[in-house]
Design an enzyme around this catalytic site. Structure first.
Site, PDB file in Angstrom:
ATOM      1  N   LYS A 125       0.776 -11.757  -8.180  1.00  0.00           N
ATOM      2  CA  LYS A 125       0.314 -11.104  -6.955  1.00  0.00           C
ATOM      3  C   LYS A 125       0.107 -12.178  -5.911  1.00  0.00           C
ATOM      4  O   LYS A 125      -0.126 -13.338  -6.250  1.00  0.00           O
ATOM      5  CB  LYS A 125      -1.014 -10.374  -7.194  1.00  0.00           C
ATOM      6  CG  LYS A 125      -1.299  -9.290  -6.176  1.00  0.00           C
ATOM      7  CD  LYS A 125      -0.520  -8.040  -6.500  1.00  0.00           C
ATOM      8  CE  LYS A 125      -0.730  -6.921  -5.521  1.00  0.00           C
ATOM      9  NZ  LYS A 125      -0.175  -5.662  -6.068  1.00  0.00           N
ATOM     10  N   ASP A 165       2.410  -4.399  -0.758  1.00  0.00           N
ATOM     11  CA  ASP A 165       1.143  -3.836  -1.244  1.00  0.00           C
ATOM     12  C   ASP A 165       0.376  -3.465   0.036  1.00  0.00           C
ATOM     13  O   ASP A 165       1.012  -3.261   1.078  1.00  0.00           O
ATOM     14  CB  ASP A 165       0.387  -4.868  -2.115  1.00  0.00           C
ATOM     15  CG  ASP A 165      -0.786  -4.245  -2.878  1.00  0.00           C
ATOM     16  OD1 ASP A 165      -0.547  -3.575  -3.889  1.00  0.00           O
ATOM     17  OD2 ASP A 165      -1.954  -4.403  -2.454  1.00  0.00           O
TER      18      ASP A 165
HETATM   19  P1  NDP Z   1      -0.987   0.730   2.668  1.00  0.00           P
HETATM   20  O1  NDP Z   1      -1.341  -0.500   3.403  1.00  0.00           O
HETATM   21  O2  NDP Z   1       0.268   1.443   2.988  1.00  0.00           O
HETATM   22  O3  NDP Z   1      -2.176   1.775   2.782  1.00  0.00           O
HETATM   23  C1  NDP Z   1      -3.457   1.452   2.361  1.00  0.00           C
HETATM   24  C2  NDP Z   1      -4.376   2.621   2.626  1.00  0.00           C
HETATM   25  O4  NDP Z   1      -5.622   2.397   1.981  1.00  0.00           O
HETATM   26  C3  NDP Z   1      -4.687   2.778   4.094  1.00  0.00           C
HETATM   27  O5  NDP Z   1      -4.911   4.138   4.357  1.00  0.00           O
HETATM   28  C4  NDP Z   1      -5.950   1.964   4.249  1.00  0.00           C
HETATM   29  O6  NDP Z   1      -6.774   2.350   5.332  1.00  0.00           O
HETATM   30  C5  NDP Z   1      -6.663   2.249   2.949  1.00  0.00           C
HETATM   31  N1  NDP Z   1      -7.506   1.107   2.615  1.00  0.00           N
HETATM   32  C6  NDP Z   1      -7.114  -0.179   2.435  1.00  0.00           C
HETATM   33  N2  NDP Z   1      -8.168  -0.959   2.187  1.00  0.00           N
HETATM   34  C7  NDP Z   1      -9.239  -0.159   2.217  1.00  0.00           C
HETATM   35  C8  NDP Z   1     -10.610  -0.384   2.016  1.00  0.00           C
HETATM   36  N3  NDP Z   1     -11.092  -1.624   1.749  1.00  0.00           N
HETATM   37  N4  NDP Z   1     -11.440   0.682   2.081  1.00  0.00           N
HETATM   38  C9  NDP Z   1     -10.949   1.923   2.353  1.00  0.00           C
HETATM   39  N5  NDP Z   1      -9.647   2.192   2.552  1.00  0.00           N
HETATM   40  C10 NDP Z   1      -8.808   1.168   2.483  1.00  0.00           C
HETATM   41  O7  NDP Z   1      -1.036   0.301   1.126  1.00  0.00           O
HETATM   42  P2  NDP Z   1      -0.408   1.050  -0.140  1.00  0.00           P
HETATM   43  O8  NDP Z   1      -0.378   2.509   0.062  1.00  0.00           O
HETATM   44  O9  NDP Z   1       0.839   0.350  -0.487  1.00  0.00           O
HETATM   45  O10 NDP Z   1      -1.474   0.662  -1.266  1.00  0.00           O
HETATM   46  C11 NDP Z   1      -2.557   1.510  -1.622  1.00  0.00           C
HETATM   47  C12 NDP Z   1      -3.025   1.165  -3.022  1.00  0.00           C
HETATM   48  O11 NDP Z   1      -1.960   1.350  -3.943  1.00  0.00           O
HETATM   49  C13 NDP Z   1      -3.492  -0.282  -3.221  1.00  0.00           C
HETATM   50  O12 NDP Z   1      -4.533  -0.296  -4.178  1.00  0.00           O
HETATM   51  C14 NDP Z   1      -2.264  -0.958  -3.819  1.00  0.00           C
HETATM   52  O13 NDP Z   1      -2.612  -2.101  -4.569  1.00  0.00           O
HETATM   53  C15 NDP Z   1      -1.756   0.167  -4.713  1.00  0.00           C
HETATM   54  N6  NDP Z   1      -0.357   0.100  -5.118  1.00  0.00           N
HETATM   55  C16 NDP Z   1       0.644   0.019  -4.192  1.00  0.00           C
HETATM   56  C17 NDP Z   1       1.966  -0.017  -4.606  1.00  0.00           C
HETATM   57  C18 NDP Z   1       3.088  -0.024  -3.642  1.00  0.00           C
HETATM   58  O14 NDP Z   1       4.229   0.056  -4.097  1.00  0.00           O
HETATM   59  N7  NDP Z   1       2.865  -0.098  -2.348  1.00  0.00           N
HETATM   60  C19 NDP Z   1       2.313  -0.017  -6.033  1.00  0.00           C
HETATM   61  C20 NDP Z   1       1.187   0.157  -6.917  1.00  0.00           C
HETATM   62  C21 NDP Z   1      -0.095   0.191  -6.453  1.00  0.00           C
HETATM   63  P3  NDP Z   1      -6.876   1.408   6.628  1.00  0.00           P
HETATM   64  O15 NDP Z   1      -5.635   1.664   7.397  1.00  0.00           O
HETATM   65  O16 NDP Z   1      -8.113   1.834   7.316  1.00  0.00           O
HETATM   66  O17 NDP Z   1      -6.955  -0.005   6.107  1.00  0.00           O
HETATM   67  O1  2IT Z   2       0.604  -3.091  -7.368  1.00  0.00           O
HETATM   68  C1  2IT Z   2       1.841  -2.984  -7.466  1.00  0.00           C
HETATM   69  O2  2IT Z   2       2.390  -2.650  -8.524  1.00  0.00           O
HETATM   70  C2  2IT Z   2       2.653  -3.215  -6.258  1.00  0.00           C
HETATM   71  N1  2IT Z   2       2.097  -3.451  -5.191  1.00  0.00           N
HETATM   72  C3  2IT Z   2       4.154  -3.180  -6.348  1.00  0.00           C
HETATM   73  C4  2IT Z   2       4.687  -4.488  -6.860  1.00  0.00           C
HETATM   74  C5  2IT Z   2       6.183  -4.627  -6.834  1.00  0.00           C
HETATM   75  O3  2IT Z   2       6.613  -5.743  -7.173  1.00  0.00           O
HETATM   76  O4  2IT Z   2       6.911  -3.692  -6.508  1.00  0.00           O
END
Ligand code: NDP
Ligand code: 2IT
Length: 445
Positions: A125, A165
């Site tokens: 990460k 992420d």
């Molecule tokens: P984005 O940046 O697209 O969206 C994040 C969302 O979560 C936003 O709505 C944001 O709100 C909110 N958020 C972030 N930080 C906080 C916080 N501290 N408190 C409250 N709300 C928060 O990210 P993703 O959708 O990609 O990621 C969301 C989650 O999914 C994370 O935990 C990530 O690790 C996990 N994840 C993502 C993957 C991917 O492929 N993208 C794969 C697997 C897991 P705001 O705009 O106000 O910050």
């Molecule tokens: O938390 C996760 O699994 C991710 N943000 C995606 C990682 C990736 O390499 O696609």
């Protein structure tokens, strides 16, 4: 003291002031207790001592210049946790809360998640405490270029393959890839989540959200139920939340909430495909706040709150770590919640996980339920290596199959080593066994 507690104690001494890393390690290690009773060879080979220490931790300066000419310095990270199963693989997070503890917890979790996908990927990460909110496209570009100027020497298609992420989506991957290609003079799949015109895979943007819903579907099928007609709460409004809602709509369920760090909206009618399209424009293009949904569609916005008070049958926490606390779990249980599928990484605090499992709420932990994102990154790497492109249907079919296999492996490990239906323990054990056996095969490295 048991082997697990002994290792945890050493870890506490060594990783002081790293609460998220210790939280993730404690949950995983304690669920592995039953494994060590039947596999003394792991303790003899000091598997846990080795597996809880990252192979490499890279911390670097990221200087950049804003639009007014002012110089800023952020801190960049890449934690290369384990490469025993394949090249390091995992996302990059750009968010002001990013620190060493959060990076290490995410890289540690990623190692077991990637193992569960069945694809040859190690765990990593990275990211930065840079806050993309309120920054212009050119500022984000200059930051990404500076970040990659250092990161490029540590990555590559057979070494380490970053992706997105929180705060890192298609725009950021584009700037990062451009700089990588320029410095290395190499057009290779050193990042995933790339644009469709330049090596990206169909379904990668959708994959995490789609996968979380497929996992929820598997859990419900396991008890003779379906996702159809279920009322679902979703937190977050970014990549994972958006495509969770899309797949719920496709499958005839009803998503009624979305949130961001400022509050949540509740739409009792359901977030229809048309409304979701509007959200995607709001969040991905205009980079606005979810509060605006309430004004646009005449629903209620709850500032400063999370959506867990809203009665639902299935909950999808898709924002960030520790966003479902014990009180939230109690409320969800009291409101008749049947299942929780974690789209985010470690969104549920340990006491809340225990409460769900005790109340026989089907609990899909992040390393299983959100593994569809990285799995599809793995499929992007395969397509890049073969220099060809699969259709949307082909990638989605493979993703669906992988989520099914993860569910099966998780359920079987739970039943064999602990108790049927405890997917938390099952995912940790199933992810761990492959890593541990590979470490035994490869000697003391
Ligand atoms: P984005 O940046 O697209 O969206 C994040 C969302 O979560 C936003 O709505 C944001 O709100 C909110 N958020 C972030 N930080 C906080 C916080 N501290 N408190 C409250 N709300 C928060 O990210 P993703 O959708 O990609 O990621 C969301 C989650 O999914 C994370 O935990 C990530 O690790 C996990 N994840 C993502 C993957 C991917 O492929 N993208 C794969 C697997 C897991 P705001 O705009 O106000 O910050
Ligand atoms: O938390 C996760 O699994 C991710 N943000 C995606 C990682 C990736 O390499 O696609």
């Amino acid at each position: 003291m048991s082997y697990v507690q002994d290792v945890l104690e050493t870890m506490r001494q060594r990783n002081q002031r790293q609460p998220e890393f210790m939280q993730a390690a404690q949950i995983v290690l304690e669920s592995l207790e039953p494994v060590f009773d039947v596999h003394p060879e792991y303790q003899e080979a000091s598997i846990l001592e080795r597996l809880t220490e990252a192979e490499r931790t890279i911390i670097f300066r990221v200087p950049w210049v804003d639009d007014s000419g002012k110089i800023h310095v952020n801190r960049g990270y890449r934690i290369q946790f384990s490469s025993v199963l394949g090249p390091y693989k995992g996302g990059l997070r750009f968010h002001p809360t990013v620190n060493l503890s959060i990076m290490k917890f995410l890289a540690f979790e990623q190692t077991f998640k990637n193992s569960l996908t069945g694809l040859p990927m190690g765990g990593a990460k990275g990211g930065s405490d840079f806050d993309p909110k309120g920054k212009s496209d050119s500022e984000v570009m200059r930051f990404c270029q500076s970040f990659m100027t250092e990161l490029q020497r540590h990555i590559g298609p057979d070494t380490d393959v970053p992706a997105g992420d929180i705060g890192v989506g298609g725009r950021e991957i584009g700037y990062l890839f451009g700089q990588y290609r320029r410095i290395r003079n190499h057009f290779t799949g050193a990042l995933t989540g790339k644009g469709l015109n330049w090596g990206g895979s169909l379904v990668r943007p959708e994959a995490t959200g789609f996968g979380a819903v497929y996992f929820a579907q598997e859990m419900l099928h396991g008890v003779g139920d379906t996702i159809e007609d279920k009322v679902c709460t979703v937190s977050g409004s970014g990549n994972v939340a958006q495509y969770t809602v899309q797949k719920l709509n496709d499958l005839g369920a009803k998503a009624v909430t979305l949130s961001d760090s400022s509050g949540y909206i509740h739409d009792p009618e359901g977030i229809s495909p048309e409304k979701l399209q509007w959200v995607m424009e709001l969040k991905n293009v205009k980079r606005g706040r979810i509060e605006e949904y309430a004004q646009e569609f005449g629903v209620t916005y709850y500032p400063g709150e999370r959506p867990w008070k809203v009665p639902c049958q299935v909950a999808f926490p898709c924002a960030t770590q520790n966003e479902v606390e014990l009180e939230d779990a109690k409320t969800l249980i009291a409101n008749g919640c049947l299942a929780v599928a974690e789209g985010a990484n470690m969104p549920t605090v340990p006491e809340a996980i225990d409460a769900f499992i005790k109340a026989t709420v089907l609990f899909g932990p992040g390393k299983a339920a959100n593994a569809g994102g990285v799995a599809t990154s793995g499929l992007e790497m395969s397509q890049n290596a073969m220099r060809l492109k699969w259709t949307f249907e082909e990638v989605d079919r493979r993703l669906h199959r992988i989520m099914h296999d993860i569910y099966r492996a998780t359920a079987e490990a739970a039943q064999r080593y602990h108790e049927a239906g405890n997917f938390e323990v099952g995912a940790n054990i199933a992810g761990f066994l492959k890593v541990a056996d590979s470490m035994l095969d490869q000697g003391v490295v």
